[in-house]
Design an enzyme around this catalytic site. Sequence first.
Site, PDB file in Angstrom:
ATOM      1  N   GLY A 301      37.658  -4.071 -18.145  1.00  0.00           N
ATOM      2  CA  GLY A 301      37.673  -5.216 -17.260  1.00  0.00           C
ATOM      3  C   GLY A 301      36.423  -5.390 -16.420  1.00  0.00           C
ATOM      4  CG  HIS A 302      35.137  -7.680 -12.184  1.00  0.00           C
ATOM      5  ND1 HIS A 302      34.246  -8.670 -12.534  1.00  0.00           N
ATOM      6  CD2 HIS A 302      34.902  -7.409 -10.866  1.00  0.00           C
ATOM      7  CE1 HIS A 302      33.511  -9.006 -11.472  1.00  0.00           C
ATOM      8  NE2 HIS A 302      33.888  -8.241 -10.463  1.00  0.00           N
ATOM      9  CG  PHE A 303      35.144  -3.084 -10.456  1.00  0.00           C
ATOM     10  CD1 PHE A 303      33.945  -2.974  -9.767  1.00  0.00           C
ATOM     11  CD2 PHE A 303      36.119  -3.924  -9.957  1.00  0.00           C
ATOM     12  CE1 PHE A 303      33.727  -3.686  -8.588  1.00  0.00           C
ATOM     13  CE2 PHE A 303      35.908  -4.643  -8.785  1.00  0.00           C
ATOM     14  CZ  PHE A 303      34.713  -4.517  -8.093  1.00  0.00           C
TER      15      PHE A 303
END
Length: 326
Positions: A301-303
């Site tokens: 995901g994002h991180f």
Amino acid sequence: MKNSMIKSIAGMMLVAFVSFGSNSFANMNGKENEKSSHLSGTSYKTVSVNGTSVFYREAGSNDKPTIVLLHGYPTSSHMFRNLITDLSVRYHVLAPDYPGYGKSEQPSMDEFEYTFENMSKIVDGFLQELNVDKYSFYLMDYGAPIGFRIAAKYPERIESLIIQNGNAYEEGLRDFWIPIKKYWNDYTIENGKALEGFHSIDGLKWQYTHGVQDASKISPDNWNIDLMHLQRNENPEIQLAMFYDYRTNVPLYPQWQEYFRTYQPPTLIVWGKNDIIFPADGAHPYKQDLKNLEFHLLNTGHFALEEKGKEIANYILKFLDKNNIK
């Protein structure tokens, strides 16, 4: 007589032990100090930049090429804690916290205008204070518009770019951005309130866990540490100011794309493909403008560093070596 002899022998043994021990410990400490000097860990420091105290993490030998790690919302240099260790075996690594984030000072909104332009000036001033005039940028989320401002202004300073879920193309502003664009176009308290959930504990946790393969492997320390600075007095207002100011980045996209085409910095893309904040739609357009581009979409995901940190570190080390940044 017997007791006297025992005391005498014991005394000689004690002198010998102390003499041997002090020499041995001195030798051991010398080796330990030599080892510590060679394998120095992360240091935690502050420096004054334009009158603001900026906290930063530093590791590696400063006679090596420098990598500057620029974090995103809602986090701080804490997001790079493991990557710093992995990269510092070969590189000098710096990771500052922006004003109002992490452990950096949070000037009041009356004293400091929280904009991406001002954040870029802080990072630029930070690098000048540390006398760093050549570096590679690792740009994530907010770090992208901050770093691209600096790169476009000082292209001669940039040795390479490492881009992780950081946008420079309108294709990357998808459905997630609809309520934020509404705030840009209609700057009201009501539209701002609709965005406050992003910096609630549930909103923070979602940003770290959405799109990952195994949420149980993502440490809750991440969102709890972020929450500490987000709960400071006036910080929610600061975050809304940054949400609103993000609109100023979009008109600069063509300028940054022209920088890519003109200067062709060696670039590595390591992008969490399951991110809906900055989806992979924003990663592919870099291929249009950059010739020396290495491109990786990662199943997270994002991180992305939380789940793919070792993989990303290996990509970075190989990429920099391939481009003779060593």
